[in-house]
Structure formats: structure tokens, C-alpha cells
Design a protein around this motif. Sequence first.
Motif, PDB file in Angstrom:
ATOM      1  N   PHE A 185       0.831  -1.202   0.000  1.00  9.92           N
ATOM      2  CA  PHE A 185       0.000   0.000   0.000  1.00  9.92           C
ATOM      3  C   PHE A 185       0.866   1.252   0.000  1.00  9.92           C
ATOM      4  CE2 PHE A 185      -1.947   3.367   2.597  1.00  9.92           C
ATOM      5  CZ  PHE A 185      -3.032   3.679   1.797  1.00  9.92           C
ATOM      6  N   ARG A 223      -6.643   0.484  -2.127  1.00  7.40           N
ATOM      7  CA  ARG A 223      -7.164  -0.468  -1.135  1.00  7.40           C
ATOM      8  C   ARG A 223      -7.215  -1.881  -1.705  1.00  7.40           C
ATOM      9  NH1 ARG A 223     -12.655   0.066   2.643  1.00  7.40           N
ATOM     10  NH2 ARG A 223     -11.684  -0.963   4.447  1.00  7.40           N
ATOM     11  N   ASN A 224      -6.627  -2.829  -0.976  1.00 10.90           N
ATOM     12  CA  ASN A 224      -6.692  -4.245  -1.336  1.00 10.90           C
ATOM     13  C   ASN A 224      -6.345  -4.477  -2.814  1.00 10.90           C
ATOM     14  OD1 ASN A 224      -7.581  -5.176   1.291  1.00 10.90           O
ATOM     15  ND2 ASN A 224      -9.576  -4.281   0.813  1.00 10.90           N
ATOM     16  N   SER A 240     -12.562  -5.824  -4.293  1.00  9.90           N
ATOM     17  CA  SER A 240     -11.665  -5.321  -3.248  1.00  9.90           C
ATOM     18  C   SER A 240     -12.415  -4.586  -2.145  1.00  9.90           C
ATOM     19  CB  SER A 240     -10.614  -4.395  -3.864  1.00  9.90           C
ATOM     20  OG  SER A 240     -11.233  -3.323  -4.563  1.00  9.90           O
ATOM     21  N   ASN A 271      -6.195  -2.556   4.516  1.00 13.37           N
ATOM     22  CA  ASN A 271      -6.070  -3.538   3.435  1.00 13.37           C
ATOM     23  C   ASN A 271      -6.269  -4.954   3.976  1.00 13.37           C
ATOM     24  OD1 ASN A 271      -4.917  -1.894   0.944  1.00 13.37           O
ATOM     25  ND2 ASN A 271      -3.882  -1.119   2.768  1.00 13.37           N
TER      26      ASN A 271
END
Length: 422
Positions: A169, A214-215, A225, A300
Amino acid sequence: MPPQKKNWESMAKGLVLGALFTSFLLLLYSYAVPPLHPSLASTTPDTAAPCSPALEAPEAGSTANGSADRCQPRRDIVFMKTHKTASSTLLNILFRFGQKHGLKFAFPNGRNDFDYPAFFARSLVQDYRPGACFNIICNHMRFHYDEVRGLVPPNATFITVLRDPARLFESSFHYFGAVVPLTWKLSSRDKLAEFLQDPGRYYDPNGFNAHYLRNLLFFDLGYDSGLDPGSPRVQEHILEVERRFHLVLLQEYFDESLVLLKELLCWELEDVLYFKLNARRDSAVPRLSGELYRRATAWNMLDARLYRHFNATFWRKVDAFGRERMAREVAALRRANARMRSICIDGGRAVDAAAIQDAAMQPWQPLGAKSILGYNLKKSIGRRHAQLCRRMLTPEIQYLMDLGVNLWVTKFWKLIRDFLRW
């Protein structure tokens, strides 16, 4: 020169610049903006013929221990290239192996990814024809298993690579931040820390390029996600990844991962030699630590669950391989890499973009920054190593062009960026 003539020249330059910028925005909209609600509806029709490989002799045993049942190198490989996970380094390894053995790559058409972040479809492959078979698929995509499966033989090996989600991230935030409008409202010097103090204040899942924030691993692998981390679908997706992929590498244990990959594919040590490519220069802003690291992990959480699962499976594979044997093979890989570094790299280390002397060695840079390091090739290299050195050091975009990929969109983007000095 009369003032009136100067005014007309300034106006003409402004019109030209405005036309170029408008063209750029239209191109960006056409080729870079995903559908508002990406779905699988744009994939290849069910009537499209899957890969129909020619009959080949079956492979021998699956171990590479030099016995009579010695394995044969595997040449049909799908690499699901995730973002900011050392995947460019692994991509170079696959490019070299495929080029060395004359293998057939499934490449994108016009750019260096398969219309990411839209889902992958077979029709996106350069010169695709129904029933066509490929040996290697390895460029960035949003994964769609059925579409990919239809391009490679049944015994193809599927691999991917993961990274600690908080570190990923951080890297993604710094690399892609300039093209994620959600970050533009952040005003402090440490924008990442500001974002993590209250992510919900800044994040909009429907925002342009929001998937980078995110993710990202979950997204790249083709999943939602934005799922609730407590949803049973999260574990179902993780187990699906485990069923589909023969090996999930870990960026933090890259050398150990390559040893496992070499064993899985029955390759030689030379096939997995590497130099670290597309690495970011150390930031003036401190790395995530303590509370910010915990916040990034929690933000995340889907990726965190994915990573924890495959961290555990990775070390089970290492145990099955043998810890002592692993230590020996990692040491051998590092010695071989160090030797190639002394043979190939001027100064023996990566340098800032401004210090790279050969344009062919200049890596692609994030918008508005020159933060990606590259290398200078030694000027005097023996014939035995000259080709290998150049290939090991060639950045992704240049290597794709060397392999004959049509990158007109990427080239046009670069032209605009160079003109505007972005």
C-alpha cells in the motif's frame, strides 16, 4: 518583432498545446478509464475456441534431482503480474526464458497491459485468433481465470507474487498517487500518514483509479476489493487462488521464491538470475512503522488475509523442499547474482534516472517524479555475457519493444509526457 506578431505566436502555441492536451485526455478516457462497473460482460464470447495445442510427448517426472526420471523444463506459464511486488523483476526472467527458447508470448495490443483495470479477455491479445495457443502470459491484467485458461495448454503452470499489504500500500500510494484524484486533497508533507489517519474521509471506491488505494492484490486477482473482511466469500476466494495457482511467491523472500520456482519449472540456475528492476528510490518521508503500519494493514484487510494464508503455505513448501537445501540454493543464487553484477553493471549498483547514460536503460517513471532507479551497462563486457547482461538490465517497456510488441498507446503517452515535462 512587433508585439502583435508575438501575441499571435503565443496564441498559436496555446492552441497547439490545448489540442494536444485535449487529444491526450480523450485517449486517456478511451484506453485508461475502466467501465464504471467493471464486470465480466466484456469477455470473449463462449463460442470462442479455447487453446488447441499440438500433441506433445508427456513430460517426465517432476523432480530436478538428476535421476533417470529427470524432469523437462516447463515452458507453458501464466504469471499473474501483481502491482508493486517485484513483479517487473520476475517479468524480466520470463522474457529472457521465452526469448531464449523461442516461445510464443500472449502480449497486449497497443500498450504494456491488457486494458487494466478492466478484466482480461482473450480478444485483448495481440494477433489473437480463436483456438490460438500461447506459451507465456505475463503482462499486467485484472485476472479472469477462464479467459486466461483458454489461451494456454492444459498443463500450464500458474504463478503469482504477493507482498506484505502495508508495504505494498505504501509503495502503491507513492507510485500511483499522482493519478489518483482522491489524494489531491491531501495537503500535508506526509500525505500517506494523513490519509491513514482517516481513510474513509478521502476514499471513494468509485473514484478514478481508487483501486490502487485499497486491497490491490485482491483487485488484481479479479475479486471485489470492497468486500466485508468478515464475509465468507473472502476465504472462498483465497482457497480458489490456492487451487488455481501452482506457486505463490513472496516479495519479501524473493530468492527463496525463485528457488521454489526453479524447482517447480525444472529450470537451470542461469534462468532465474536477476537484477532488481523498477525499484523506487528511498523516500524522504519515513517508512510506515508502528501505528501507521497497523492502520495500513487494517485498511487492506482482504490483502492481509490473503497474504497470511500464502505466507503459511509458502513456508510449508520450504519445509517440504528442505530448509538446509534451501539455504544452500539461496546462497548459490546470491553468489551467481553478485558475479553477474560485477560483470554487467557499471559501478555495481542502481542509480538515479538522471545518471542513466543510455536511453534504452531508462525505466518508466511515475507521473511527476523520477523516483525509479535504473542501471548503467558496463562498456566493456566479454562476448560470452554481453547479450545476457543487456537483457537482464533492459526495462519492461524497452524489452517489450525488442520482442515486437505494438506499444503505440504507451509511446504516445510518453510523447505527451516528454512534451509537457511530466
